[in-house]
Design an enzyme around this catalytic site. Structure first.
Site, PDB file in Angstrom:
ATOM      1  N   LYS A 257      -3.963  27.046  29.739  1.00 23.51           N
ATOM      2  CA  LYS A 257      -2.835  27.055  28.800  1.00 23.51           C
ATOM      3  C   LYS A 257      -3.051  25.956  27.777  1.00 23.51           C
ATOM      4  CE  LYS A 257       2.137  25.894  28.484  1.00 23.51           C
ATOM      5  NZ  LYS A 257       3.417  25.696  29.205  1.00 23.51           N
ATOM      6  N   ASP A 262       4.918  22.234  22.468  1.00 24.94           N
ATOM      7  CA  ASP A 262       5.928  23.163  22.979  1.00 24.94           C
ATOM      8  C   ASP A 262       7.313  22.640  22.643  1.00 24.94           C
ATOM      9  OD1 ASP A 262       7.426  25.029  24.300  1.00 24.94           O
ATOM     10  OD2 ASP A 262       6.881  24.360  26.331  1.00 24.94           O
ATOM     11  N   LYS A 269      13.994  23.089  23.151  1.00 24.61           N
ATOM     12  CA  LYS A 269      14.177  22.051  24.162  1.00 24.61           C
ATOM     13  C   LYS A 269      15.071  20.941  23.640  1.00 24.61           C
ATOM     14  CE  LYS A 269       9.612  22.403  26.375  1.00 24.61           C
ATOM     15  NZ  LYS A 269      10.091  22.801  27.703  1.00 24.61           N
ATOM     16  N   ASP A 280       1.084  19.720  26.472  1.00 25.91           N
ATOM     17  CA  ASP A 280       1.260  21.056  27.039  1.00 25.91           C
ATOM     18  C   ASP A 280      -0.003  21.917  26.902  1.00 25.91           C
ATOM     19  OD1 ASP A 280       2.956  22.656  28.539  1.00 25.91           O
ATOM     20  OD2 ASP A 280       3.848  23.637  26.785  1.00 25.91           O
ATOM     21  N   ASP A 339      10.960  29.583  25.682  1.00 25.44           N
ATOM     22  CA  ASP A 339      10.379  28.351  26.253  1.00 25.44           C
ATOM     23  C   ASP A 339       9.527  28.653  27.492  1.00 25.44           C
ATOM     24  OD1 ASP A 339       9.840  25.675  26.459  1.00 25.44           O
ATOM     25  OD2 ASP A 339      11.802  25.119  27.299  1.00 25.44           O
ATOM     26  N   GLU A 341       6.781  30.088  27.566  1.00 26.56           N
ATOM     27  CA  GLU A 341       5.724  30.605  26.689  1.00 26.56           C
ATOM     28  C   GLU A 341       4.338  30.532  27.302  1.00 26.56           C
ATOM     29  OE1 GLU A 341       6.665  27.555  26.676  1.00 26.56           O
ATOM     30  OE2 GLU A 341       4.743  26.519  26.579  1.00 26.56           O
ATOM     31  N   ARG A 343       3.203  31.270  30.229  1.00 25.60           N
ATOM     32  CA  ARG A 343       2.824  32.485  30.974  1.00 25.60           C
ATOM     33  C   ARG A 343       2.497  33.626  30.015  1.00 25.60           C
ATOM     34  NH1 ARG A 343       8.539  32.406  34.026  1.00 25.60           N
ATOM     35  NH2 ARG A 343       8.161  30.182  33.681  1.00 25.60           N
TER      36      ARG A 343
HETATM   37  N1  BES Z   1       5.665  23.250  29.054  1.00 28.14           N
HETATM   38  C1  BES Z   1       6.819  23.540  29.821  1.00 28.14           C
HETATM   39  C2  BES Z   1       6.750  22.992  31.245  1.00 28.14           C
HETATM   40  C3  BES Z   1       6.660  21.497  31.407  1.00 28.14           C
HETATM   41  C4  BES Z   1       7.771  20.778  31.751  1.00 28.14           C
HETATM   42  C5  BES Z   1       5.453  20.839  31.273  1.00 28.14           C
HETATM   43  C6  BES Z   1       7.688  19.415  31.937  1.00 28.14           C
HETATM   44  C7  BES Z   1       5.362  19.474  31.458  1.00 28.14           C
HETATM   45  C8  BES Z   1       6.484  18.763  31.783  1.00 28.14           C
HETATM   46  C9  BES Z   1       7.025  25.050  29.903  1.00 28.14           C
HETATM   47  O1  BES Z   1       6.567  25.777  28.821  1.00 28.14           O
HETATM   48  C10 BES Z   1       8.490  25.292  29.993  1.00 28.14           C
HETATM   49  O2  BES Z   1       9.166  25.018  29.051  1.00 28.14           O
HETATM   50  N2  BES Z   1       8.929  25.820  31.125  1.00 28.14           N
HETATM   51  C11 BES Z   1      10.293  26.099  31.331  1.00 28.14           C
HETATM   52  C12 BES Z   1      10.401  27.469  31.953  1.00 28.14           C
HETATM   53  C13 BES Z   1      11.802  28.009  32.001  1.00 28.14           C
HETATM   54  C14 BES Z   1      12.278  28.316  30.602  1.00 28.14           C
HETATM   55  C15 BES Z   1      11.802  29.264  32.844  1.00 28.14           C
HETATM   56  C16 BES Z   1      10.868  25.035  32.259  1.00 28.14           C
HETATM   57  O3  BES Z   1      10.158  24.592  33.150  1.00 28.14           O
HETATM   58  O4  BES Z   1      12.011  24.645  32.058  1.00 28.14           O
HETATM   59 ZN    ZN Z   2       5.045  24.925  27.748  1.00 28.10          ZN
HETATM   60 MN    MN Z   3       7.991  25.927  27.283  1.00 30.38          MN
END
Ligand code: BES
Ligand code: ZN
Ligand code: MN
Length: 492
Positions: A257, A262, A269, A280, A339, A341, A343
């Site tokens: 990834k 992000d 966010k 990210d 968010d 994204e 996956r």
């Molecule tokens: N890049 C984030 C995950 C992340 C969180 C990485 C903290 C490093 C530190 C990912 O893209 C994300 O935003 N995931 C969401 C998924 C949710 C929307 C289902 C999350 O974890 O809140």
């Molecule tokens: Zn992300």
């Molecule tokens: Mn995200």
């Protein structure tokens, strides 16, 4: 910091910090005994006057000792002598660096016991990893705030043998530090095209690098990856790296990834902490580092690295919650949260990987979910796999390298949580429960039944306050050693 190997009797100078090892239970390395003798017993008296027990990481610093020209002698605790393996030697090297770096001494000379070239080389690796700094943008940092030590060497009985044993580890340190640089770079500098350009420079190591842009990905039908990047002014890229060291064998494959930033997109966010989303792309960074390491040690394996590089931005052209995209696999995806994204990027990247390369297996790495940090904390990455032998090899590599993994489940009954009413699959389950697992279940729908593992490393890519001796605070380089070590299992 580069590390040299010098003869055991190298004379230190006034500006040298001379580091020697002492073990638990009152055992001293031969180097420590020798310097204590030269100092008329002052080393052991200094140790006796302190709380030093020889536990790993403890240090005693002796200034302006008589009997040696060195301006400083450092006694470094190296743990139990019977447990002094390669990793312990690496930590000892790192501790020596950490004890010396801001001391005022200008050179580090670490005297290693006659523990064999392998452990001596690992001590040098420890110095290389601990001395990493990302300071290219600090233009006004005062010299007295920078490390005082500007050169490092390891003194051993057979410098040539240690140097030979170090060659591959030196390449590994280059690889990990290259990854750390990528992860540390801010997103205004390291956007997908610039990232691809930097990876392109690795052809100097014998890697083959191809870059696909929006035009090529559109032709391939990568609507899932492209949907994520469509709100950014920076063009999305898919980078394919190949190392061909394994004759006609099917390759092993790593997919990363690479979300250069992000924001969350339209599902934006919160502001607090968003800056950490420059990291990210760390999953893809681990893939780059692993390919770098394989090439620099000319590994006898065929390996493919695929990087899905995008920027996730809110914009008039950004993808909306509720949009339905068609992935390269043909499966349609309802994007309920922009968010989630990573996956979406991986869906097309892993499909492309198995479709084009028919690899023995695929491992994807991603800073995928906050949920894995809730589940496992910040020292463990979650590993999911549909293949027991691949999982076992990954856990063994984790044990050997210190890139710590914890096995997570792929419960079949959770698959339906990703079913969509409007499309074939949706990108979030709709609840917070099992958030890292449901993300893995989503990716699983795009691996086409291949042996596969998914590493959710959202907690381990970045350590703002590191207490690991070989990891300075910041980008950890997590995953590089893990994959490099795993590859040894598949070498011909
Ligand atoms: N890049 C984030 C995950 C992340 C969180 C990485 C903290 C490093 C530190 C990912 O893209 C994300 O935003 N995931 C969401 C998924 C949710 C929307 C289902 C999350 O974890 O809140
Ligand atoms: Zn992300
Ligand atoms: Mn995200």
């Amino acid at each position: 910091m580069n590390v040299e190997f010098l003869a055991a009797d190298t004379r230190p100078s006034e500006t040298t910090a001379l580091a020697v090892l002492a073990f638990e239970d009152g055992e001293y390395s031969p180097g420590a005994e020798a310097i204590d003798g030269a100092m008329g017993g002052a080393l052991k008296r200094a140790v006796g006057a302190s709380r030093f027990t020889g536990a790993a990481g403890q240090t005693v610093s002796i200034l302006a000792p008589t009997g040696t020209p060195a301006g400083r002698v450092l006694v470094i605790g190296a743990g139990k002598q019977g447990a002094f393996d390669a990793r312990a030697a690496e930590s000892a090297g790192a501790h020596a660096w950490n004890a010396a770096k801001d001391s005022g001494s200008e050179a580090l000379l670490l005297v290693m016991p006659p523990a064999g070239p392998e452990r001596q080389a690992h001590a040098a690796l420890g110095i290389r990893l601990a001395s990493y700094r990302f300071d290219k943008y600090r233009t006004t940092e005062k010299p007295e705030k920078k490390p005082s030590v500007t050169s490092a060497a390891v003194a051993v009985a057979d410098a040539a043998a240690a140097k030979a044993a170090f060659a591959a580890l030196d390449g590994l340190a280059d690889a990990i530090n290259f990854t750390r640089d990528l992860v540390s770079e801010p997103a205004n500098i390291l956007y997908p095209q610039e990232y691809a350009r930097r990876v392109g420079e690795l052809t100097r190591l014998g890697l083959e690098v191809e870059v696909l842009g929006v035009k090529e990905m559109t032709a391939l039908g990568m609507g899932s990856l492209l949907g994520v990047g469509q709100g950014s002014t920076r063009e999305s890229q898919l980078v394919v790296i190949q190392w061909k060291g394994g004759g006609s064998a099917a390759p092993i494959a790593f997919v990363g990834k690479g979300v250069c930033f992000d924001t969350g997109g339209i599902s934006i966010k919160p502001a607090e902490g968003m800056e950490e989303m420059i990291t990210d792309m760390a999953g893809s960074g681990a893939v780059v580092g692993a390919m770098y390491a394989l090439a620099s040690r000319k590994a006898k394996v065929n390996a493919v690295g695929i990087l899905g590089l995008v920027e996730n931005m809110p914009d008039g052209n950004a993808q909306r919650p509720g949009d339905i995209v068609t992935s390269m696999s043909g499966q349609t995806i309802e994007v309920l949260n922009t968010d989630a994204e990573g996956r979406l990027v991986l869906a097309d990247a892993v499909w492309y990987c198995q479709d084009r390369f028919k690899p023995q297996f695929m491992i994807d790495l991603a800073t995928l979910t906050g949920a894995i940090v809730v589940a496992l904390g910040k020292d463990l990455a979650g590993v999911y796999s549909n293949d027991e032998s691949l999982a076992a090899n990954l856990l063994a590599a984790s044990e050997a390298t210190g890139d710590t993994l914890w096995r997570m489940p792929l419960p079949p009954q959770y698959d339906k949580l990703m079913d969509s009413h409007a499309a074939d699959v949706k990108n979030i389950s709709g609840g917070r429960a099992g958030g890292s697992i449901t993300a893995a279940m989503f990716i699983k729908r795009f691996v086409n039944g291949l042996p596969w593992a998914h590493i959710d490393m959202a907690g381990t890519a970045w350590k703002p306050n590191s207490t690991v001796p070989t990891i300075p605070s910041g980008a950890t380089g997590f995953g590089v050693r893990l994959l490099d070590h795993l590859a040894t299992k598949y070498e011909g």
